[in-house]
Design an enzyme around this catalytic site. Sequence first.
Site, mmCIF file in Angstrom:
data_model
loop_
_atom_site.group_PDB
_atom_site.id
_atom_site.type_symbol
_atom_site.label_atom_id
_atom_site.label_comp_id
_atom_site.label_asym_id
_atom_site.label_seq_id
_atom_site.Cartn_x
_atom_site.Cartn_y
_atom_site.Cartn_z
ATOM 1 N N GLY A 1 1.500 9.181 3.409
ATOM 2 C CA GLY A 1 2.759 8.822 3.498
ATOM 3 C C GLY A 1 3.639 9.210 2.143
ATOM 4 C CE LYS A 2 4.525 10.926 -3.173
ATOM 5 N NZ LYS A 2 3.044 11.081 -3.888
#
Length: 431
Positions: free
Chosen positions: A120-121
């Site tokens: 994720g980011k």
Amino acid sequence: MKEKTKIDYTKPDITPEKSFDPFLESLMQFEKAANFLDLEPWIYKRLKYPEREITVHVTITLDNGHAESFTGFRVQHSTIRGPAKGGIRYSPDASLNECKALASWMTWKCAVVNIPFGGGKGAVICNPLKLSENELRKLTKEYTLAIRDLIGPFKDIPAPDMFTNEQTMAWIAEAYSQTQGYLEPAVVTGKPVYLGGSLGRKEATGTGLFFVLEEAAKYLKITLEGKKVAILGFGNVGSSIAKLVHKAGCRIIAVTDMFGGIYNEKGIDPIALAQYVVQTGSVTNFPDCDPIDNETLIALPCDILIPAAIEGQINKSNAAQVKAKIILEGANGPTTTEADEILNENQVFVLPDILANAGGVTVSYLEWVQDLQRYFFSEEEVLKKTETIMKQAFWDVVKIMTENKVSMREAAYILAVDRVAQALRALGRGV
Ligand code: NAD
């Protein structure tokens, strides 16, 4: 909180090529591995795009009484092998496509080091150097509330990235915990140690880079002592690896940051430089050095080049000028696909980001494990476990590289994509 500097944020002196799109880059890297592995179409399609991406707009009242709105993102590329995991970046140049790329790189990185996370980011478009600590606190809490339904210890676990740090993570932990009614430290990693953070996390990415460099030196049958090093970016990652290569007897001859750079053929002391940066906010004008820019640094005659800032800095316009024999990728996505081909032709040994800079997420994994158990390891234990994981990953990648005569980056992708594909195949989700 990071010292607030008097220097105005200026545009970096090197901007990636106009056509540079980090998500496209990440897709090209994935495609190569997918082709090599001859993935089933349903697996290929499922792994190509993020599972979830959200854009949020948050408003805070600035110290001067004016209201200001900010746009933020959170992308979950994959939760196949475990919760999404990845940093949150504060930057005026942040974009959804950048988050998509960074999130997918996290999926592959966690798979390379074989930890049970997906990728994720997140990011907020802002100029962190122009916001006060109070404004950053409000912004962080509002952003956290805006993404609160997505994150959680078993769903998605943020961490620090560019211009966020352990204080930012403490604010996220607080905002999320308020929604739960109890303190939940496992919702973020990279927290202060006294709030459930792990010993060794702050320097972890640098530590991991160094473990990989040590193994690379063994593989290449070279010693690190006396090697000339150039470092692009001197934040958390750049300064930590600088101290370690210096300790190993390397000579750091050049360092740049977003404001400029310094060069001294005789060597730069990274410990004194880090203290200087705390006081002044930049490496520029460090005593006994000449100024240097990124392009000159990239082309310097040296042994090891360490990009430790933003994406796309080594690209087709400067890759042929690289004289370093080893590139140790501290940053995520610092080398474009076109540049990679030129570097391969010129036999530059590239230690790819998804392997080389995985020390940060590895210690984040250990932090999460400790938080869930509310039981904490000594620094020695953290280091030992990190070393074992990183070195195992290095040799796993080398095995694929040598058996298939592919580059280290291709080998790392093949390993990662195969591990995620295997998990997906077994789950049978989407078939
Ligand atoms: P940071 O904010 O602590 O430092 C970033 C550094 O890069 C600063 O010195 C900044 O001045 C410099 N910089 C920014 N733009 C630049 C430019 N155009 N030219 C030269 N220097 C420039 O960030 P960080 O945590 O050290 O992250 C650096 C890179 O490493 C990012 O790509 C990040 O995604 C990656 N990374 C970080 C971690 C981590 O644990 N912090 C883990 C893995 C990868």
